[in-house]
Design a protein around this motif. Sequence first.
Motif, short mmCIF file in Angstrom:
data_model
loop_
_atom_site.label_atom_id
_atom_site.label_comp_id
_atom_site.label_asym_id
_atom_site.label_seq_id
_atom_site.Cartn_x
_atom_site.Cartn_y
_atom_site.Cartn_z
N SER A 32 0.82 -1.21 0.00
CA SER A 32 0.00 0.00 0.00
C SER A 32 0.85 1.26 0.00
CB SER A 32 -0.93 0.00 1.21
OG SER A 32 -1.66 1.19 1.30
N HIS A 33 1.86 1.30 0.86
CA HIS A 33 2.66 2.53 0.94
C HIS A 33 3.52 2.72 -0.29
CE1 HIS A 33 6.11 -0.03 2.16
NE2 HIS A 33 6.86 1.00 1.82
N LEU A 34 3.83 1.61 -1.00
CA LEU A 34 4.60 1.74 -2.23
C LEU A 34 3.80 2.44 -3.32
CD1 LEU A 34 6.41 -1.72 -2.56
CD2 LEU A 34 7.21 0.40 -1.50
N ILE A 35 2.49 2.21 -3.35
CA ILE A 35 1.65 2.89 -4.34
C ILE A 35 1.78 4.39 -4.19
CG2 ILE A 35 -0.71 3.20 -5.18
CD1 ILE A 35 -1.33 0.37 -4.12
N ASP A 36 1.62 4.88 -2.96
CA ASP A 36 1.75 6.31 -2.68
C ASP A 36 3.16 6.81 -2.98
OD1 ASP A 36 -0.80 7.09 -1.95
OD2 ASP A 36 -0.52 6.50 0.14
N TYR A 37 4.14 6.03 -2.57
CA TYR A 37 5.53 6.45 -2.76
C TYR A 37 5.84 6.63 -4.24
CZ TYR A 37 10.60 6.24 -3.06
OH TYR A 37 11.91 6.53 -3.35
N ILE A 38 5.49 5.65 -5.05
CA ILE A 38 5.84 5.71 -6.48
C ILE A 38 5.06 6.82 -7.17
CG2 ILE A 38 5.86 4.43 -8.65
CD1 ILE A 38 6.05 1.85 -6.84
N TYR A 39 3.79 6.97 -6.83
CA TYR A 39 3.00 8.06 -7.41
C TYR A 39 3.65 9.41 -7.10
CZ TYR A 39 -0.84 11.28 -8.30
OH TYR A 39 -1.60 12.32 -8.76
N ASN A 40 4.09 9.60 -5.87
CA ASN A 40 4.70 10.87 -5.46
C ASN A 40 6.04 11.11 -6.16
OD1 ASN A 40 2.56 11.53 -3.79
ND2 ASN A 40 3.49 10.54 -1.98
N ILE A 41 6.82 10.06 -6.34
CA ILE A 41 8.08 10.18 -7.10
C ILE A 41 7.79 10.61 -8.52
CG2 ILE A 41 9.91 8.81 -8.19
CD1 ILE A 41 10.72 9.49 -5.42
N LEU A 42 6.82 9.97 -9.12
CA LEU A 42 6.43 10.32 -10.49
C LEU A 42 5.96 11.77 -10.56
CD1 LEU A 42 4.57 7.01 -11.36
CD2 LEU A 42 6.42 7.97 -12.74
N ASP A 43 5.18 12.17 -9.59
CA ASP A 43 4.63 13.53 -9.57
C ASP A 43 5.73 14.56 -9.37
OD1 ASP A 43 1.93 14.36 -9.96
OD2 ASP A 43 1.98 15.31 -7.99
N GLN A 44 6.70 14.24 -8.53
CA GLN A 44 7.75 15.19 -8.21
C GLN A 44 8.75 15.38 -9.34
OE1 GLN A 44 9.79 14.32 -4.53
NE2 GLN A 44 11.22 16.02 -4.73
N TYR A 45 9.11 14.28 -10.01
CA TYR A 45 10.22 14.34 -10.95
C TYR A 45 9.83 14.18 -12.42
CZ TYR A 45 13.06 13.94 -6.74
OH TYR A 45 13.63 14.16 -5.52
N PHE A 46 8.82 13.41 -12.72
CA PHE A 46 8.50 13.10 -14.11
C PHE A 46 7.32 13.89 -14.67
CE2 PHE A 46 10.63 9.17 -12.66
CZ PHE A 46 11.54 8.98 -13.69
N TRP A 47 6.42 14.33 -13.85
CA TRP A 47 5.18 14.95 -14.32
C TRP A 47 5.44 16.33 -14.90
CZ3 TRP A 47 0.79 13.65 -16.09
CH2 TRP A 47 -0.32 14.49 -16.08
N GLU A 48 4.88 16.58 -16.08
CA GLU A 48 4.95 17.88 -16.72
C GLU A 48 3.54 18.47 -16.78
OE1 GLU A 48 8.65 18.17 -19.55
OE2 GLU A 48 7.25 16.71 -20.41
#
Length: 398
Positions: free
Chosen positions: A137-153
Motif C-alpha cells: 500500500s505505501h509503495l503505491i503512494d511512494y511511487i506516485y509521489n516520485i512520479l509527480d515530483q520528478y517526471f510529471w509535466e
Amino acid sequence: MNSEIRVRDPAWLTNHIFGTLQFYYPRCIDYRNGGYFQCYLDDGTICNNQTKHLVGTSRFIYVFSVGAMLRGDSWCLQAAEHGLSYLQNYHLDINNGGYFWKLNDNQVSVSNKYAYGHAFALLAASKAYQAGIPCASHLIDYIYNILDQYFWEPDHGLYLNEMNSDWSIINPYRGQNPNMHLCEAMISAYEATGNHKYLERAYILAYNVTLNLAQQSEGAIWEHYDPNWVIDWNYIETNKEMQQFRPQGFIPGHSIEWSKLLLLLERYKSESWMIERAVELYNSALKLGLDTEYGGIYYSIDREGKVLESDKYYWVMAEAIGASALLGTRLKAFTYWRNYDALFNYAWNYFIDKKRGGWYEKVNRFNQKVGNKKSPVTKTDYHPIVNCYETIRALTNL
C-alpha cells in the motif's frame, strides 16, 4: 482446438495463466541473491543469471499477484512478496529516491530513472496490494509521489521519459510508451485503493495521448516527441537495449493497447469519446497491421503505411486478444469475438508452447519461430497473462 468453446471459457483461461506461471516457477526464484532470474530459453534453461531489470522484476510481481488473486495459491503470494522485497532492497535508490533501471549481480549497472520502469513498479505494487500484501500500500503512494515530483509535466499533462540518478539532468526525449503504461498503472492503482486521484491521472494521460497528441499524426499514435511534445518524425533509437521501449514507426500493437486501456478507463469514468477512440484505434491498427496472407499482426508500419518490420511479436498478439474481448463484451458485437477467436487460434498455433508453457517471443512473417530464447530479460509473459486476466474479468464481471 475449438476456440469458441475453450478460449472464451474463464476456467480455460485461468488454467492457461497457471500453465504460463508454472513455466517460470519455481525456477525463476533466485534464492541466493534475491529477486528473479529473468532470461529463459525455450526449454526453461536460464540464459542470464546476473541481470535484474526493474521492468522484469515488476512484471514478475504483477503476474504472481494475478495468480494469487485468481486462486489464492500461497506459492503465488510468496513469489510476489519475494519480488517486492528485492524491489525495495536493491532497485530502490535510498539516497535519491526512485528505482534504478538495471542491476548486474545486485550492483547498479544502469542508474538512470525511467518513467517506464516506475510505471511497472506502480502496477506491481497496485496488483500486489490487491492480492493481499498489505505492505504494498505505501509503495503505491511512494511511487506516485516520485512520479509527480520528478517526471510529471503539468503544462502538458504527460510524463517525461528519463532522468539521471540524482534527478539533475532531464533527457530531452519524450515518448508516448511510458505514458501508456502509466495510464495502465494508474487504473490499477485506482482499482486497488479506490483513490480517485489515480483515476483522474489515468484520464488525463488517456485524453492527452489518444486525442491531443494524436492530432499531430491524423489520429494515429506516434511514438516519439521533442521536449515540447511536438512529434519527432526522424527519431531513431540507437541504443539496442532501448529499442524495444522506443520503437521506430507506427506500432499497431500500441494502438490496440490504447484501445484496451480506454475500455478499462471507461468502466469507471465513462465519456462517449472513449468508446469511439477505442474502436477507431483498434480498427485502424488491424487495417494497417494485419497480415492477411500469413496471419498475425506486423510489428511496425512507416508513415506511408508500408511495413517496416514484418515479424510478429507475442505481446502484440496478446494485446489484440485482450482488446477484442473487451470490445466484444462492451459492445456485444460478434465481429470482435470472431477476431478474438481467430487471434487466439493464431497464437495457439504459433506462439503458445503447449508442452512446456509460456509464449515464444516472436515469429517471422512466415510464422517461423525466431531464435531459441523464449523469454528475454523483461518479458516474463506479462502481456499474455494480463490479457487473459482482463478477458476473465470481462466475461465474469470481476
